[in-house]
Enzyme design. Structure first.
Site, mmCIF file in Angstrom:
data_model
loop_
_atom_site.group_PDB
_atom_site.id
_atom_site.type_symbol
_atom_site.label_atom_id
_atom_site.label_comp_id
_atom_site.label_asym_id
_atom_site.label_seq_id
_atom_site.Cartn_x
_atom_site.Cartn_y
_atom_site.Cartn_z
ATOM 1 N N ARG A 11 0.374 95.888 -30.875
ATOM 2 C CA ARG A 11 1.524 96.584 -30.309
ATOM 3 C C ARG A 11 1.921 97.843 -31.489
ATOM 4 O O ARG A 11 1.810 99.038 -30.950
ATOM 5 C CB ARG A 11 2.656 95.829 -30.066
ATOM 6 C CG ARG A 11 2.730 94.978 -28.694
ATOM 7 C CD ARG A 11 3.392 93.858 -28.802
ATOM 8 N NE ARG A 11 2.625 92.928 -29.723
ATOM 9 C CZ ARG A 11 1.640 92.159 -29.244
ATOM 10 N NH1 ARG A 11 1.361 92.161 -27.955
ATOM 11 N NH2 ARG A 11 0.987 91.362 -30.067
ATOM 12 N N THR A 12 2.401 97.432 -32.756
ATOM 13 C CA THR A 12 2.853 98.324 -33.274
ATOM 14 C C THR A 12 1.811 99.420 -33.614
ATOM 15 O O THR A 12 2.013 100.755 -33.565
ATOM 16 C CB THR A 12 3.237 97.765 -34.599
ATOM 17 O OG1 THR A 12 4.147 96.840 -34.582
ATOM 18 C CG2 THR A 12 4.153 98.709 -35.544
ATOM 19 N N LYS A 55 -10.738 96.818 -54.025
ATOM 20 C CA LYS A 55 -11.384 97.093 -55.435
ATOM 21 C C LYS A 55 -10.337 96.857 -56.200
ATOM 22 O O LYS A 55 -10.550 97.422 -57.672
ATOM 23 C CB LYS A 55 -12.180 98.207 -55.396
ATOM 24 C CG LYS A 55 -13.424 98.376 -54.355
ATOM 25 C CD LYS A 55 -13.899 99.724 -54.442
ATOM 26 C CE LYS A 55 -14.202 100.481 -53.241
ATOM 27 N NZ LYS A 55 -14.510 102.037 -53.246
ATOM 28 N N ARG A 86 2.173 98.730 -42.572
ATOM 29 C CA ARG A 86 2.392 97.610 -42.400
ATOM 30 C C ARG A 86 2.059 96.624 -43.744
ATOM 31 O O ARG A 86 0.702 96.781 -43.967
ATOM 32 C CB ARG A 86 1.967 96.989 -41.134
ATOM 33 C CG ARG A 86 2.132 95.364 -40.924
ATOM 34 C CD ARG A 86 1.839 94.722 -39.718
ATOM 35 N NE ARG A 86 2.979 95.153 -38.672
ATOM 36 C CZ ARG A 86 2.921 94.630 -37.523
ATOM 37 N NH1 ARG A 86 1.996 93.569 -37.337
ATOM 38 N NH2 ARG A 86 3.940 94.904 -36.654
ATOM 39 N N HIS A 129 11.451 94.994 -39.535
ATOM 40 C CA HIS A 129 10.541 95.726 -38.640
ATOM 41 C C HIS A 129 11.352 96.575 -37.795
ATOM 42 O O HIS A 129 11.666 96.644 -36.721
ATOM 43 C CB HIS A 129 9.947 94.601 -37.781
ATOM 44 C CG HIS A 129 8.700 94.940 -37.115
ATOM 45 N ND1 HIS A 129 8.308 96.591 -36.990
ATOM 46 C CD2 HIS A 129 7.632 94.233 -36.342
ATOM 47 C CE1 HIS A 129 7.180 96.673 -36.162
ATOM 48 N NE2 HIS A 129 6.979 95.172 -35.724
HETATM 49 N N1 CP Z 1 5.773 93.075 -32.210
HETATM 50 C C1 CP Z 1 5.011 93.343 -33.190
HETATM 51 O O1 CP Z 1 5.041 93.849 -34.010
HETATM 52 O O2 CP Z 1 3.425 93.168 -32.658
HETATM 53 P P1 CP Z 1 2.325 93.530 -33.594
HETATM 54 O O3 CP Z 1 2.161 92.514 -34.503
HETATM 55 O O4 CP Z 1 1.026 93.309 -32.398
HETATM 56 O O5 CP Z 1 2.118 94.969 -34.092
#
Ligand code: CP
Length: 305
Positions: free
Chosen positions: A54-55, A83, A104, A132
């Site tokens: 999603r993100t 590396k 992320r 998040h």
């Molecule tokens: N909700 C969410 O962060 O989904 P993903 O881990 O798929 O990005």
């Protein structure tokens, strides 16, 4: 026009007060249906050191729908991290290839570190169990759409409250509004002590249960989360709690018609697919709202909104 968000980082919901959150959500509403090429010629650096559907893809969709482009990696093993390159150096290099960065990373605090390494705006796409914030913005957007407000709601968080970063981010923002909170979790998966102390300092209280059946029938929002297998240091402990909750059409029958069921997804066993057609479910809308929210953020942080 004043652009208070231009050039800023988006690292934690702690950095935004109630007025700013309301302003961001108002801007998101304005972006519904907008696909003007506001970001023509701009490039998003998309650095995913952890898996995502999603993100990552909604950021990519948002950037492309506004006329921009993306580059990056989806697996740290294909980058020079493999590396031994430090995160700091990776960011210092990538800043020369793009205008804004989403990251992320499994380490808590990594997004803040990345922001310190560059003058480009950095967006936190999830740092370990910490925060998040873009998920929070789309969660708030979805709640406001469904309930018509962000205040005077009875809100339950259910599942892994210890490791769930979406919960940590969202609670911080919903606490800016007068709401009633319920926490439902297995005894070993409550909110971290530093987080609870923080809430206590703000005078925020919650009612805690181990079972969904104890929640009030006139609940407005039930925010369910996956037990975060990847964060458990001990796999045996994960096996012990993995099936703690399973929401089904039968188990939500006792709630009133106003209930909205949210889940950041992905789901495992805690959310029965038979609930997908329940009128209270909003988790696929929630995921789709990620595009408008991320379009808004990209445009604002790049000074184009
Ligand atoms: N909700 C969410 O962060 O989904 P993903 O881990 O798929 O990005």
């Amino acid at each position: 026009m004043i652009q208070p968000f231009a050039g800023r980082d988006f690292i934690s919901m702690r950095d935004f007060d109630r007025g700013q959150v309301e302003d961001l959500l108002a801007r998101c509403r304005q972006f519904e249906g907008t696909s003007k090429p506001l970001l023509n010629g701009r490039v998003l650096g998309s650095l995913f050191f952890e898996p995502s559907t999603r993100t990552r893809l909604s950021f990519e969709s948002a950037m492309k729908r506004l006329g921009g482009q993306t580059l990056g990696f989806t697996d740290a093993a294909t980058s020079s991290t493999e590396k031994g390159e430090s995160l700091w150096d990776t960011i210092r290099v990538v800043e020369g290839y793009c205008d804004i960065i989403v990251i992320r990373h499994p380490a808590e605090g990594s997004a803040r570190l990345a922001a310190e390494a560059t003058t480009r705006p950095v967006i936190n796409g999830g740092d370990g169990s910490n925060q998040h914030p873009t998920q929070t913005l789309l969660d708030l957007y979805t709640i406001e759409k469904r309930a018509g407000r962000l205040h005077d709601l009875k809100i339950a968080f259910v599942g892994d409250l210890k490791y769930g970063r979406t919960v940590h981010s969202l609670i911080k923002s919903l606490c800016l509004f007068p709401n009633e909170f319920y926490m439902v979790y297995p005894p070993s998966l409550g909110l971290p002590s530093y987080f609870l102390e923080d809430l206590q300092e703000q005078g925020i209280q919650s009612t805690d249960f181990e079972n969904v059946e104890d929640l009030p029938e006139d609940l407005d929002i039930l925010y369910l989360t996956r037990i975060q297998r990847e964060r458990f240091p001990d796999p045996i402990e994960y096996e012990r709690v993995r099936n703690s909750y399973q929401l089904t059409p039968d188990s939500v029958k006792r709630f009133s018609d106003k209930l909205t069921i949210l889940h950041p997804l992905p789901r495992t066993t805690e959310l029965d697919p038979d609930l997908d057609s329940h009128p209270g479910t909003a988790y696929f809308d929630q995921a789709h709202n990620g595009v408008v929210v991320r379009k808004t953020l990209l445009a604002l942080l790049l000074g184009a909104g």
